[in-house]
Structures are given as C-alpha cells and as structure tokens.
Design a protein around this motif. Structure first.
Motif, short mmCIF file in Angstrom:
data_model
loop_
_atom_site.label_atom_id
_atom_site.label_comp_id
_atom_site.label_asym_id
_atom_site.label_seq_id
_atom_site.Cartn_x
_atom_site.Cartn_y
_atom_site.Cartn_z
N PRO A 296 0.82 -1.23 0.00
CA PRO A 296 0.00 0.00 0.00
C PRO A 296 0.84 1.27 0.00
O PRO A 296 0.45 2.28 -0.60
N LEU A 297 2.02 1.21 0.63
CA LEU A 297 2.85 2.40 0.73
C LEU A 297 3.47 2.76 -0.61
O LEU A 297 3.54 3.94 -0.98
N ILE A 298 3.91 1.74 -1.35
CA ILE A 298 4.54 2.03 -2.65
C ILE A 298 3.50 2.57 -3.63
O ILE A 298 3.80 3.44 -4.45
N TYR A 299 2.26 2.09 -3.53
CA TYR A 299 1.22 2.63 -4.39
C TYR A 299 0.83 4.05 -3.98
O TYR A 299 0.46 4.87 -4.83
N ALA A 300 0.92 4.36 -2.69
CA ALA A 300 0.66 5.74 -2.25
C ALA A 300 1.66 6.69 -2.89
O ALA A 300 1.29 7.79 -3.34
N LEU A 301 2.92 6.28 -2.97
CA LEU A 301 3.91 7.11 -3.65
C LEU A 301 3.64 7.19 -5.14
O LEU A 301 3.73 8.26 -5.75
N LEU A 302 3.32 6.05 -5.75
CA LEU A 302 3.07 6.01 -7.20
C LEU A 302 1.99 6.99 -7.61
O LEU A 302 2.13 7.68 -8.63
N PHE A 303 0.91 7.07 -6.85
CA PHE A 303 -0.23 7.89 -7.25
C PHE A 303 -0.12 9.35 -6.84
O PHE A 303 -0.95 10.16 -7.25
N THR A 304 0.88 9.70 -6.04
CA THR A 304 0.98 11.09 -5.60
C THR A 304 2.27 11.78 -6.03
O THR A 304 2.38 12.99 -5.92
N MET A 305 3.25 11.04 -6.54
CA MET A 305 4.46 11.66 -7.06
C MET A 305 4.16 12.29 -8.42
O MET A 305 3.16 11.96 -9.06
N PRO A 306 4.99 13.20 -8.91
CA PRO A 306 4.74 13.81 -10.22
C PRO A 306 4.70 12.76 -11.32
O PRO A 306 5.52 11.84 -11.34
N GLY A 307 3.75 12.90 -12.23
CA GLY A 307 3.66 11.98 -13.35
C GLY A 307 2.31 11.31 -13.47
O GLY A 307 1.36 11.64 -12.76
N ILE A 308 2.25 10.35 -14.39
CA ILE A 308 1.02 9.64 -14.73
C ILE A 308 1.11 8.23 -14.17
O ILE A 308 1.99 7.46 -14.57
N PRO A 309 0.23 7.84 -13.25
CA PRO A 309 0.31 6.48 -12.68
C PRO A 309 -0.26 5.44 -13.62
O PRO A 309 -1.26 5.66 -14.31
N CYS A 310 0.39 4.26 -13.65
CA CYS A 310 -0.06 3.15 -14.48
C CYS A 310 -0.02 1.87 -13.65
O CYS A 310 0.98 1.58 -13.00
N VAL A 311 -1.11 1.10 -13.69
CA VAL A 311 -1.22 -0.17 -12.96
C VAL A 311 -1.24 -1.30 -13.97
O VAL A 311 -1.96 -1.24 -14.98
#
Length: 433
Positions: A296-311
C-alpha cells in the motif's frame, strides 16, 4: 493534455486473453474477455488503457507480421473496433503499442525478401547483406534488434517504410479511434522519424498521446515539443522498490528531487512521465518487495508523485510473477478479476489522483526524509497536498515544519493535527494543507 490527468491500466492482450504463445493460424474471438473486465476497470477508477501489442505476430506480439490486422489469436479488426467503442462509451481512452523499430521474420515484406533476395522490391526496408548468411540460413544476413534475430530491424530512414507505417496509424485511428501510442524501444528510433511521427499523429488528432519506452539517459532528448509527450520513468521504478527493500527512502526522494524538485536545474520540471511499479517486462511488485506490507505504501507514492500512474493488470490485487521464470509468467491469463483490500486502496488513490489538480500538475517539494519515513508536497494554484509515509514497524512522531498545525486527510476524510501526529506503523497519508 488528457493523459496528464489520467490513470492508466496496462493489459498484455495475448497473455490476458489466454492465447497460445505461437501463432497457430487459428482465428479465435478472445477479445470479449477484455470487454467483460470493463466494469472492474471502471471500479478501479481507471480512465485510460494501454494495450501491449495486438497486431498479427509470430509469437509474443513484438515480432509483427501485419500491422493492419489484429492478431487472429485475439480476433478480428471488427472485434477490436467494437472493444474500443465500448471502452470509449465508458469514458476509457485507448493507447496501442507502436512497435516500429522491428518486425518478425513472418512480416510480409521480409517474406518477400526471403523469396526474391536481391530482386525484392522491399530489400531496402531492412538492413541486409547478401554476402553473408543468417542464423536461420536464409542465404543473406540481416540486422536484428540488439542481437535478437526473431526481431528484424526496419530501415526507418526509408520514406517507403515511413509512409507504410503512417498509413497504418491512420487506419488505426479511423478503424479503432485510438487516442495514442506507446512506442516500443523509443530510444532506438531515429530522432527525425520521431519528429515526423509527432507531426503526423498530431495532425490526425491534436490531443494524440505519444509515450516512449525509455530506460536510461536524459529523457529530454526524446520528450520535448517536437517528439514525445511522455516516457516510461524507469529511474523512479527502480527507486521505488529499492527504497523499501533497503529501508532507504532517501533513494526515491533523491530521484524525485533530481527530476522534479524546486531547483532550476531539475531535469523534468513540467513534464509528465509515466510511473509504474511493474509491467509486462519486469517482475511483479508483489514478487519484488521483501515485505508485502509495503505494497500500500509504494502505491501511495506512485499515485501522488509527479507523473502519470499506471497499474499492470492483476497487480491491483497483489498477483505475483518473477522475470527469472520467463516472460509468460508475467503475462498470464486470470480467469476473472479479483478484489481485495489492496484493490480498494488503489481504487481510492486513483480516484484521488483524477480529482486533485495538485497531484496532476503540482510542483514537487520535499518536506521531510529519514531512512523509513518521508513527506513531500505537491502544490498547484494555491492548493497544497502532502504525502506522508511511515515504512517502519514502529509508530513515528511526525511534527510538521513551518508552524503548520493541521490538515485534512483526503482518504479517511478527517482532520489531522500535524504539529503532533503519531503515525501508525506501515502507514501512508495524503493530506490537504
């Protein structure tokens, strides 16, 4: 651009649909399976799909036989057009894999070269030497991509080849109404080709999205107003999982500051790179993280850091798969989508990313960093959002700097006192200041 505000979902169609690895020549209408997942994709708050190769190929999709025909193991062009129409009706954009650096040995023009040798009118479509032999004893040598001779390198300086590829793209827009392309091994594509591609695609659709697969180097060489809109952010991909495994969040924070920090010399300020924690080419994140509680923590960073998140499909419910076990192990067919606590978390993060301009366009500024805790700020048009992570097994006493007393927890929808905040172990918060 629309992509800057989107959440992407990657599907590898041949694996997803359970197609046989080798093209057996049998037409099978498997694309219906993707349509059955649309409700799952919408529930995940995704609004853009990136399809890995979908056109007729020898085996894995990257050795193309025919750019004008959907792979018969998946179905027909009409099947894919219906799928894209359904995606668009549900508010989901469609991006295809543009595999333009190389083709397969079964590509129709290369078949003509094998048959007619020097007399083939397509001999200048490839890099050939008729005084040497190939590994397959064709009676001539050809250049393969990075030594892989099932991938025949195209001559992208030949106007005929360029015209053929551009005509195919036009057909994809007309038949499927696609919204963009992900360019395979974009770092191998000639700059002049990318510039022509940019001009051509933007002429078809002004908001056409061009994403390049880039692994290393300065992404500005390819991501600029004349060439690509975005690139795969492999630097932060490595930094994300490595930071948690080594209990050293300084690594990912250093990469983010280097790429997007407030200093004038930062590399990609104002650019929107595609961020991911796994994809079809690397081990799934649930198989890389040494502590699954960090998911959950790594996804929290993925979705809030600059850029476009992709799953990557399946990883939203912590599916596993290791690169060392072979690519098919990463590109599997799931009987049906699953849903668990992690999926709930990712869906909430995706909804947040799509609704908050600060997460889409905000500047990046680091607030606090230790080995197992970090906090950063995204600021846009007067709005500030903080991401705070505690990756340790113990609670962490967080004191907000600069006299900030409180904020609003966007995920749990409650006020938090930030001047004296005891963070639970293994927790992440997204807070509006």
């Amino acid at each position: 651009m629309w992509a800057d505000e989107s959440v992407f979902y990657q599907i590898y169609p041949l694996g997803f649909c359970g197609a046989p690895f080798a093209n057996d020549g049998v037409l099978c209408h498997r694309l219906q399976k993707i349509e059955e997942w649309i409700e799952h994709i919408k529930k995940l708050n995704v609004d853009a799909i990136y399809f890995s190769p979908a056109f007729e190929s020898d085996t894995h999709g990257y050795n193309t036989r025919d750019y004008r025909q959907i792979d018969r193991r998946l179905g027909t062009n009409e099947d894919f057009a219906a799928l894209c129409k359904k995606m668009h009706e549900n508010g989901i954009r469609v991006v295809l894999d543009g595999v333009f650096n190389h083709v397969g040995r079964g590509f129709w023009a290369f078949e003509d070269v094998k048959k007619n040798r020097e007399a083939s009118r397509y001999r200048d479509w490839f890099y050939l030497d008729f005084y040497r032999d190939s590994n397959d004893h064709d009676g001539f040598w050809y250049e393969g991509w990075e030594g892989h001779y099932d991938l025949v390198k195209l001559n992208l300086e030949n106007p005929e080849v360029i015209s053929y590829l551009f005509d195919c793209i036009k057909e994809w827009v007309e038949q499927f109404d696609i919204d963009g392309l992900r360019l395979d091994v974009a770092y191998c594509l000639p700059p002049d080709f990318l510039k022509m591609l940019h001009t051509y695609c933007k002429g078809l659709k002004p908001d056409f999205f061009l994403l390049g697969e880039l692994l290393h180097g300065d992404y500005n060489r390819w991501v600029n107003p004349e060439m690509l809109d975005s690139a795969t952010n492999y630097e932060c991909y490595k930094g994300l999982y490595s930071s948690f495994n080594s209990h050293n969040l300084f690594e990912i924070m250093h990469s983010l500051k280097r790429q997007f920090g407030p200093e004038e010399w930062t590399l990609y300020k104002g650019k929107h790179l595609l961020n991911f924690v796994d994809n079809h080419d690397v081990s799934r994140i649930a198989s890389i993280l040494q502590d699954s509680r960090h998911l959950p923590l790594i996804y929290a960073l993925l979705f809030t850091m600059p850029g476009i998140p992709c799953v990557y499909y399946g990883s939203e419910w912590n599916a596993t798969g290791r690169k060392e076990d072979g690519d098919p192990n990463l590109r599997v067919c799931f009987d049906q989508p699953c849903w668990n606590v992690l999926t709930d978390w990712i869906a909430a993060l995706a909804k947040l990313h799509r609704s908050e301009k600060a997460l889409q366009y905000g500047d990046f500024h680091d607030v606090m960093i230790t080995n197992q805790q970090c906090a950063f700020e995204r600021q846009y048009d007067g709005e500030k959002i903080w991401t705070i992570v505690n990756a340790a097994d113990e609670s962490y006493h967080f004191h907000a700097p600069n006299g900030i007393e409180k904020g609003y927890d966007l995920l749990n929808q409650q006020e938090i006192m930030l001047n004296d905040f005891m963070m639970p172990p293994l927790s992440a918060y997204i807070i509006k200041i």
